[in-house]
Design a protein around this motif. Structure first.
Motif, PDB file in Angstrom:
ATOM      1  N   ARG A  39     101.646  70.249   6.722  1.00  0.00           N
ATOM      2  CA  ARG A  39     103.015  70.605   6.347  1.00  0.00           C
ATOM      3  C   ARG A  39     103.086  72.122   6.258  1.00  0.00           C
ATOM      4  O   ARG A  39     102.253  72.751   5.607  1.00  0.00           O
ATOM      5  CB  ARG A  39     103.349  69.966   5.002  1.00  0.00           C
ATOM      6  CG  ARG A  39     104.699  70.279   4.492  1.00  0.00           C
ATOM      7  CD  ARG A  39     105.672  69.225   4.932  1.00  0.00           C
ATOM      8  NE  ARG A  39     106.908  69.412   4.194  1.00  0.00           N
ATOM      9  CZ  ARG A  39     108.081  69.267   4.735  1.00  0.00           C
ATOM     10  NH1 ARG A  39     108.183  68.879   5.967  1.00  0.00           N
ATOM     11  NH2 ARG A  39     109.159  69.475   4.039  1.00  0.00           N
ATOM     12  N   VAL A  40     104.070  72.724   6.901  1.00  0.00           N
ATOM     13  CA  VAL A  40     104.197  74.179   6.950  1.00  0.00           C
ATOM     14  C   VAL A  40     105.499  74.596   6.286  1.00  0.00           C
ATOM     15  O   VAL A  40     106.545  73.989   6.504  1.00  0.00           O
ATOM     16  CB  VAL A  40     104.184  74.683   8.413  1.00  0.00           C
ATOM     17  CG1 VAL A  40     104.301  76.197   8.460  1.00  0.00           C
ATOM     18  CG2 VAL A  40     102.944  74.201   9.145  1.00  0.00           C
ATOM     19  N   THR A  41     105.424  75.646   5.489  1.00  0.00           N
ATOM     20  CA  THR A  41     106.615  76.272   4.923  1.00  0.00           C
ATOM     21  C   THR A  41     106.502  77.776   5.146  1.00  0.00           C
ATOM     22  O   THR A  41     105.398  78.309   5.319  1.00  0.00           O
ATOM     23  CB  THR A  41     106.779  75.990   3.416  1.00  0.00           C
ATOM     24  OG1 THR A  41     105.619  76.434   2.718  1.00  0.00           O
ATOM     25  CG2 THR A  41     106.999  74.507   3.162  1.00  0.00           C
TER      26      THR A  41
ATOM     27  N   LEU B 265     111.163  78.771  11.128  1.00  0.00           N
ATOM     28  CA  LEU B 265     110.258  77.638  11.290  1.00  0.00           C
ATOM     29  C   LEU B 265     110.917  76.595  12.175  1.00  0.00           C
ATOM     30  O   LEU B 265     111.967  76.055  11.843  1.00  0.00           O
ATOM     31  CB  LEU B 265     109.923  77.048   9.913  1.00  0.00           C
ATOM     32  CG  LEU B 265     108.909  75.919   9.870  1.00  0.00           C
ATOM     33  CD1 LEU B 265     107.566  76.370  10.426  1.00  0.00           C
ATOM     34  CD2 LEU B 265     108.750  75.433   8.439  1.00  0.00           C
TER      35      LEU B 265
ATOM     36  N   ASP C  60     109.159  73.820  13.409  1.00  0.00           N
ATOM     37  CA  ASP C  60     108.545  72.512  13.196  1.00  0.00           C
ATOM     38  C   ASP C  60     107.748  72.557  11.907  1.00  0.00           C
ATOM     39  O   ASP C  60     106.695  73.194  11.853  1.00  0.00           O
ATOM     40  CB  ASP C  60     107.643  72.168  14.380  1.00  0.00           C
ATOM     41  CG  ASP C  60     107.055  70.778  14.312  1.00  0.00           C
ATOM     42  OD1 ASP C  60     107.262  70.072  13.299  1.00  0.00           O
ATOM     43  OD2 ASP C  60     106.378  70.386  15.273  1.00  0.00           O
ATOM     44  N   ASP C  61     108.224  71.883  10.859  1.00  0.00           N
ATOM     45  CA  ASP C  61     107.525  71.928   9.568  1.00  0.00           C
ATOM     46  C   ASP C  61     106.381  70.926   9.465  1.00  0.00           C
ATOM     47  O   ASP C  61     105.623  70.939   8.502  1.00  0.00           O
ATOM     48  CB  ASP C  61     108.490  71.766   8.400  1.00  0.00           C
ATOM     49  CG  ASP C  61     109.148  70.399   8.342  1.00  0.00           C
ATOM     50  OD1 ASP C  61     108.949  69.584   9.256  1.00  0.00           O
ATOM     51  OD2 ASP C  61     109.887  70.161   7.369  1.00  0.00           O
ATOM     52  N   SER C  62     106.229  70.072  10.464  1.00  0.00           N
ATOM     53  CA  SER C  62     105.124  69.106  10.502  1.00  0.00           C
ATOM     54  C   SER C  62     104.500  69.083  11.903  1.00  0.00           C
ATOM     55  O   SER C  62     104.590  68.083  12.619  1.00  0.00           O
ATOM     56  CB  SER C  62     105.618  67.709  10.131  1.00  0.00           C
ATOM     57  OG  SER C  62     106.131  67.673   8.827  1.00  0.00           O
TER      58      SER C  62
END
Length: 64
Positions: free
Chosen positions: A2-4, A35, A37-39
């Motif tokens: 998971r990216v933030t 961002l 793509d958060d996944s």
């Protein structure tokens, strides 16, 4: 994964885009990270880790 991102910390260096263009972009007006793509999938994981490590502002956060 998971990216933030913290857009308030971003200094518009573009290292995120250089390392993971499928996951990160920059706003046209000021270059702040966007961002996409958060996944991201497994195939993007290493590139995202490199982007986070290369970010001079530490504006990218990853949860494994």
């Amino acid at each position: 994964m998971r990216v933030t991102v913290d857009q308030d910390k971003c200094v518009s260096s573009g290292q995120c885009v250089l390392n993971a263009a499928d996951v990160f972009d920059q706003r046209d007006d000021d270059g702040v990270v966007v961002l996409l793509d958060d996944s991201p999938g497994h195939e993007q994981a290493e590139a995202v880790r490199k982007a986070a490590a290369a970010c001079p502002a530490h504006a990218i956060h990853i949860e494994e």
